[in-house]
Design a protein around this motif. Structure first.
Motif, PDB file in Angstrom:
ATOM      1  N   VAL A 199       0.680  -6.293  -9.328  1.00 28.25           N
ATOM      2  CA  VAL A 199       0.158  -5.363  -8.334  1.00 28.25           C
ATOM      3  C   VAL A 199      -1.325  -5.194  -8.620  1.00 28.25           C
ATOM      4  CG1 VAL A 199       0.231  -3.008  -7.438  1.00 28.25           C
ATOM      5  CG2 VAL A 199       2.357  -4.160  -8.107  1.00 28.25           C
ATOM      6  N   THR A 224       0.390  -7.138  -3.545  1.00 28.06           N
ATOM      7  CA  THR A 224       1.563  -7.211  -4.412  1.00 28.06           C
ATOM      8  C   THR A 224       2.062  -8.644  -4.415  1.00 28.06           C
ATOM      9  OG1 THR A 224       2.164  -4.934  -3.870  1.00 28.06           O
ATOM     10  CG2 THR A 224       3.889  -6.307  -4.836  1.00 28.06           C
ATOM     11  N   GLU A 275       5.153 -10.582  -9.984  1.00 31.53           N
ATOM     12  CA  GLU A 275       5.138  -9.358  -9.182  1.00 31.53           C
ATOM     13  C   GLU A 275       3.903  -8.498  -9.475  1.00 31.53           C
ATOM     14  OE1 GLU A 275       8.903  -7.412  -9.752  1.00 31.53           O
ATOM     15  OE2 GLU A 275       9.999  -9.262  -9.321  1.00 31.53           O
ATOM     16  N   GLU A 333      -5.188  -3.423  -1.711  1.00 27.05           N
ATOM     17  CA  GLU A 333      -4.002  -3.515  -2.567  1.00 27.05           C
ATOM     18  C   GLU A 333      -3.230  -4.759  -2.181  1.00 27.05           C
ATOM     19  OE1 GLU A 333      -0.140  -0.901  -3.993  1.00 27.05           O
ATOM     20  OE2 GLU A 333      -1.627   0.016  -2.702  1.00 27.05           O
TER      21      GLU A 333
END
Length: 92
Positions: free
Chosen positions: A34, A48, A32, A46
């Motif tokens: 980021v 994720t 997970e 960005e």
């Protein structure tokens, strides 16, 4: 994992980054993860999740003939009860 072990994983990541070793870059990352690219205080990218990070890393690797990262700050954080590490990096 204690902070020194986290820093060792980060150093492994940076070494793989220099070598354009995408598999080596993603190996120590959490599923997970980021990723945020911040330029002049603005988030310019960005992602994720490991799959999104891997795709972005592969695309970015094709843009450079060489690259350099320098860790400028590293601190322990707790996000949602899970310990982790936030790292500030400058690059060229």
């Amino acid at each position: 994992m204690d902070p020194s072990e986290q820093d060792a994983l980060i150093a492994r990541y940076v070494a793989a980054y220099y070598a354009f070793d995408i598999q080596g870059m993603v190996e120590p990352l959490h599923e997970e993860v980021v990723f945020r690219n911040i330029s002049n205080g603005v988030v310019t990218h960005e992602s994720t999740g490991l799959a999104a990070f891997t795709a972005q890393a592969k695309a970015a690797a094709a843009l450079f003939s060489s690259r350099h990262q320098e860790i400028t700050a590293s601190k322990s954080v707790v996000d949602g009860g899970d310990p982790g590490r936030t790292v500030a990096i400058t690059y060229r």
